[in-house]
Design a protein around this motif. Structure first.
Motif, PDB file in Angstrom:
ATOM      1  N   ALA A  79      70.926 -69.374  -7.747  1.00 24.71           N
ATOM      2  CA  ALA A  79      72.366 -69.998  -8.008  1.00 24.71           C
ATOM      3  C   ALA A  79      72.533 -71.543  -7.296  1.00 24.71           C
ATOM      4  N   LEU A  80      73.194 -72.211  -8.046  1.00 28.18           N
ATOM      5  CA  LEU A  80      73.537 -73.525  -7.362  1.00 28.18           C
ATOM      6  C   LEU A  80      74.967 -73.503  -6.983  1.00 28.18           C
ATOM      7  N   SER A  81      75.234 -74.109  -6.020  1.00 25.86           N
ATOM      8  CA  SER A  81      76.739 -74.182  -5.616  1.00 25.86           C
ATOM      9  C   SER A  81      76.989 -75.743  -4.973  1.00 25.86           C
ATOM     10  N   TYR A  82      78.020 -76.282  -5.332  1.00 21.71           N
ATOM     11  CA  TYR A  82      78.392 -77.483  -5.036  1.00 21.71           C
ATOM     12  C   TYR A  82      77.632 -78.550  -5.632  1.00 21.71           C
ATOM     13  N   LEU A  83      77.677 -78.731  -6.779  1.00 17.88           N
ATOM     14  CA  LEU A  83      76.851 -79.855  -7.589  1.00 17.88           C
ATOM     15  C   LEU A  83      75.563 -80.036  -7.077  1.00 17.88           C
ATOM     16  N   PHE A  84      74.679 -79.093  -7.244  1.00 23.53           N
ATOM     17  CA  PHE A  84      73.306 -78.826  -7.232  1.00 23.53           C
ATOM     18  C   PHE A  84      72.841 -79.301  -5.588  1.00 23.53           C
ATOM     19  N   ASP A  85      73.822 -79.288  -4.879  1.00 27.03           N
ATOM     20  CA  ASP A  85      73.150 -79.518  -3.273  1.00 27.03           C
ATOM     21  C   ASP A  85      72.833 -78.304  -2.465  1.00 27.03           C
ATOM     22  N   ASN A  86      73.211 -76.987  -3.030  1.00 25.57           N
ATOM     23  CA  ASN A  86      73.157 -75.893  -2.306  1.00 25.57           C
ATOM     24  C   ASN A  86      72.528 -74.827  -3.289  1.00 25.57           C
ATOM     25  N   ARG A  87      71.364 -74.397  -3.028  1.00 22.22           N
ATOM     26  CA  ARG A  87      70.661 -73.555  -3.689  1.00 22.22           C
ATOM     27  C   ARG A  87      70.513 -72.248  -3.058  1.00 22.22           C
ATOM     28  N   ILE A  88      71.041 -71.021  -3.668  1.00 24.16           N
ATOM     29  CA  ILE A  88      71.466 -69.929  -2.766  1.00 24.16           C
ATOM     30  C   ILE A  88      70.340 -68.721  -3.423  1.00 24.16           C
ATOM     31  N   THR A  89      69.752 -68.039  -2.700  1.00 21.02           N
ATOM     32  CA  THR A  89      69.062 -66.760  -3.374  1.00 21.02           C
ATOM     33  C   THR A  89      69.966 -65.501  -2.943  1.00 21.02           C
ATOM     34  N   VAL A  90      70.550 -64.877  -4.207  1.00 22.58           N
ATOM     35  CA  VAL A  90      71.112 -63.583  -4.060  1.00 22.58           C
ATOM     36  C   VAL A  90      70.086 -62.411  -4.122  1.00 22.58           C
ATOM     37  N   ARG A  91      69.811 -61.894  -3.179  1.00 25.61           N
ATOM     38  CA  ARG A  91      68.829 -60.704  -3.138  1.00 25.61           C
ATOM     39  C   ARG A  91      69.370 -59.414  -3.578  1.00 25.61           C
ATOM     40  N   GLU A  92      68.458 -58.620  -4.367  1.00 28.77           N
ATOM     41  CA  GLU A  92      69.096 -57.231  -4.868  1.00 28.77           C
ATOM     42  C   GLU A  92      69.930 -56.547  -3.979  1.00 28.77           C
ATOM     43  N   GLY A  93      71.051 -56.160  -4.319  1.00 27.49           N
ATOM     44  CA  GLY A  93      71.939 -55.363  -3.425  1.00 27.49           C
ATOM     45  C   GLY A  93      73.131 -56.340  -2.880  1.00 27.49           C
ATOM     46  N   GLU A  94      72.876 -57.715  -3.107  1.00 28.25           N
ATOM     47  CA  GLU A  94      73.772 -58.605  -2.488  1.00 28.25           C
ATOM     48  C   GLU A  94      74.930 -59.014  -3.554  1.00 28.25           C
ATOM     49  N   CYS A  95      76.098 -59.534  -2.830  1.00 26.82           N
ATOM     50  CA  CYS A  95      77.058 -59.787  -3.920  1.00 26.82           C
ATOM     51  C   CYS A  95      77.707 -61.347  -3.611  1.00 26.82           C
TER      52      CYS A  95
END
Length: 315
Positions: A79-95
């Motif tokens: 997922a992207l957060s804050y105008l493309f400056d922060n890419r986050i990986t949300v792993r299975e089981g995470e919210c």
């Protein structure tokens, strides 16, 4: 049979997701990159359940006018957060927990199928029904209060549940219920979401406690927040197996405030959040905060802020 019912519900909501007509408004005139995603449910829905199922998704980067909890049910996603400056990986089981107006976009491509379950909650319904559970923790309180103060907050919470089984079962019940809605579906979803919020609060508290050992005074302050509508010095003393006089002496020494002052601070802070974040009548706000009548609440609020609740709102 149960697995078949769940699979059909996931498939149905996955198909419905692709058919949703997302509506957006420009956040700022002349700024096409700043869009606000509007509530995608009907007017009589306070909670909706969305299921994404596939191998590739690319959302328009946006803000939204509701709270959301996106759970990685199967596989990982980006997922992207804050105008493309922060890419986050949300792993299975995470919210991934997002605030209203926080920038966000799912942007992912994978070889295997990913399933994301989203619980979307209208802002007013969130503050009315669930805020008191999540606001017992000071950090959580400010996280959920922040959108009422800073319209363009960009905070988020990424939470890994130790007891993933319970969360999954709650979400599965929501999926099945929402896939074939009945007359009382919203009431059932509210109850299930309430249980989900309690698990969120519990896990967040566990995660925070690992960062350091919480003192007794800190535990007492947390307990006050969790029982703000009914807490007394005597009930807190019984809970921690100490004499009330010990707690009365401990809190000013370690916190710098008396038990009554801590209770008042938390009630007034939460009162402002409810008054600014919802359309609840003052009488209901007073009741949620543990005041026996509105007059006592009005008096306490005026003495604390120097203005009545309604005068404070107009500032």
């Amino acid at each position: 049979m149960q697995d078949e019912i769940l699979t059909k519900a996931i498939d149905k909501l996955g198909g419905d997701f692709n058919a949703i007509e997302w509506k957006y408004l420009d956040v700022l005139p002349g700024s096409p990159r700043e869009k606000t995603q509007l509530w995608p449910g009907s007017e009589n829905e306070d909670i909706i359940i969305c299921v994404y199922k596939g191998t590739e998704i690319s959302e328009l980067f946006h803000r939204q006018d509701f709270f959301f909890f996106n759970f990685a049910y199967r596989g990982n996603y980006s997922a992207l957060s804050y105008l493309f400056d922060n890419r986050i990986t949300v792993r299975e089981g995470e919210c991934y927990i997002g605030q209203p107006y926080a920038g966000y976009a799912i942007n992912d491509k994978s070889e295997t199928e990913t399933i994301i379950v989203g619980v979307l909650i209208k802002t007013e319904a969130f503050f009315k029904t669930y805020f008191h559970i999540l606001s017992a923790d000071k950090k959580l309180f400010h996280f959920f209060l922040n959108p009422q103060i800073n319209e363009f907050s960009d905070e988020y919470i990424l939470l890994k549940f130790e007891n993933e089984f319970s969360v999954r079962r709650l979400l599965e019940l929501m999926i099945v219920e929402y896939a074939e809605p009945k007359e009382n579906t919203q009431e059932i979803l509210k109850s299930l979401t309430l249980a989900l919020m309690m698990l969120v609060a519990r896990q967040y508290k566990k995660s925070a406690s690992k960062e350091g050992t919480e003192t007794l005074s800190g535990k007492i302050v947390s307990y006050i927040g969790e029982h703000l509508d009914s807490v007394t010095l005597q009930s807190a003393a019984r809970h921690f197996s100490y004499h009330p006089n010990y707690i009365s002496a401990l809190l000013p020494k370690e916190i710098g405030k008396t038990f009554s002052e801590i209770v008042l601070d938390q009630r007034m802070e939460r009162a402002v959040a409810l008054l600014n974040g919802t359309n609840l009548p003052v009488s209901e706000v007073a009741s949620l905060l543990g005041y026996s009548n509105s007059s006592n609440f009005y008096k306490a609020f005026r003495e604390y802020y120097g203005a009545s609740p309604r005068e404070f709102q107009k500032r």
